[in-house]
Scaffold this active site. Structure first.
Site, PDB file in Angstrom:
ATOM      1  N   ASP A   1       0.978  -1.164  -0.016  1.00 38.20           N
ATOM      2  CA  ASP A   1       0.062  -0.066  -0.049  1.00 38.20           C
ATOM      3  C   ASP A   1       0.853   1.315   0.074  1.00 38.20           C
ATOM      4  OD1 ASP A   1      -2.758  -1.359   0.000  1.00 38.20           O
ATOM      5  OD2 ASP A   1      -2.366  -1.758   2.016  1.00 38.20           O
TER       6      ASP A   1
ATOM      7  N   ASP B   1      -6.946  -1.267  -5.086  1.00 38.61           N
ATOM      8  CA  ASP B   1      -7.964  -0.942  -4.487  1.00 38.61           C
ATOM      9  C   ASP B   1      -8.731   0.365  -5.173  1.00 38.61           C
ATOM     10  OD1 ASP B   1      -7.056  -2.601  -2.232  1.00 38.61           O
ATOM     11  OD2 ASP B   1      -5.767  -1.118  -1.398  1.00 38.61           O
TER      12      ASP B   1
END
Length: 359
Positions: A313, A331
């Site tokens: 991330d 995402d």
């Protein structure tokens, strides 16, 4: 002498103009500077801009006028994505110091102190995007208001001690350039998009594959550029970070002991197989886009779990000290895909409710 002396420092004029504006701003104008600096000149108002243009198109009595507004809304969306990407790259690549890093306590600062990534001004970029989107839709008086809006946003960034005039000018140029580029790309993309509606399902699998490749390239760049745990501030609300998440969204099952890796790999593959089956069937365009983006996002995170054991991330959005959980482009693809599917359901629900009322 370097190119920076002529193109950015303007032979010393850039600093002189900054000092003249920043130090001569009276205290009575600080609320105005804060308003344009923190509220209507901020990227955060982009959703409101999109919503306002969409509402405007719905309320327009003339279908031709409504189509023109929707077209400019699409141009604004594409230009916003392009400008955000280019501005982020330029900030990280050039990394010019902000006024507080150059002058220290001699700068009047309104709001938080920032020291890095001065070029270009994101607020000025966004103001130029708004101007470019609305310019063809309004008359002479409205255009004067748009120019005044962009000028006040630029002034507020200098008065607040956030940017030099050259940063503001670069932001205006970037925003208008991206708007022009988006306007040029839209007609070129329209025939391709129309033909995609009549092609076989491989087009949607290509969309999914593109989402996977884009996500993995971004993660590769992050892991090679940033140390684990490193955080780089890009703006007042956005950081680039390098963190690993062994769990699911919001770190669900992150501390489960290791078995969750194989569970999420299996779950991701099962969901991907189902999505692939859905894409093999004839689907409306928006629904097919949704399924393909979710498929690409799911596979992007599965690749992470297989190769790295955890998901990378790197996008960190925050407001003051409140941080949204870090996420990645996979995402983003999943979220956009889910939104597309939601939009395909809303019209059907509205028609069903209307039928019940009329019955």
């Amino acid at each position: 002498m370097s190119w920076k002396f002529f193109l950015y420092d303007w032979g010393g004029l850039n600093i002189a103009l900054f000092q003249a504006i920043n130090m001569s701003t009276p205290a009575a104008l600080e609320p105005l500077a804060s308003f344009f600096n923190l509220v209507i000149g901020n990227y955060w108002t982009a959703p409101l801009m999109l919503l306002a243009m969409w509402g405007w198109s719905k309320s327009a009595p003339d279908p031709t006028r409504a189509d023109a507004i929707r077209y400019r809304l699409r141009v604004f969306s594409v230009a916003f994505a392009l400008a955000f990407l280019v501005a982020t790259i330029l900030k990280l690549w050039i990394d010019f110091p902000r006024p507080p890093a150059v002058f220290g306590d001699m700068v009047r600062v309104i709001g938080g102190i920032e020291r890095h990534y001065s070029l270009p001004s994101g607020h000025a970029t966004y103001a130029a995007l708004v101007v470019g989107a609305l310019w063809p839709l309004i008359g002479r008086r409205g255009r004067i208001g748009l120019v005044l809006y962009a000028a006040l946003v630029g002034w507020s960034r200098i008065a607040a001690g956030m940017h030099f005039p050259a940063d503001v000018l670069a932001g205006w140029v970037l925003g208008l350039s991206c708007t022009a580029l988006a306007g040029w790309l839209m007609p070129l993309a329209a025939p391709v998009w129309q033909s995609a509606r009549r092609t076989s399902t491989w087009v949607w699998f290509a969309v999914a594959a593109s989402a996977v490749m884009t996500d993995q390239l971004a993660k590769f760049a992050i892991t090679r550029t940033f140390a684990y745990g490193e955080q780089v501030e890009v703006s007042t609300f956005f950081n680039i970070v390098h963190v690993l998440n062994p769990g699911a969204a919001f770190s669900f099952l992150a501390n489960a002991g290791g078995w969750q890796r194989y569970f999420f790999i299996t779950l991701g593959l099962v969901v991907s197989a189902w999505l692939g089956r859905m894409l093999c069937q004839q689907r409306p365009r928006l629904e097919a886009v949704g399924y393909s983006l979710i498929l690409g996002g799911a596979l992007g995170n599965v690749v992470d779990r297989v190769l790295r054991g955890s998901v990378v991330d790197f996008l960190d959005f925050h407001w003051q000290l409140v941080h949204w959980p870090a996420f990645n482009l996979a995402d983003v693809a999943i979220t956009i895909g889910a939104l597309c599917l939601f939009l395909t359901v809303v019209p059907k629900s509205s028609k069903g409710t209307a039928a019940e009322v009329s019955g």
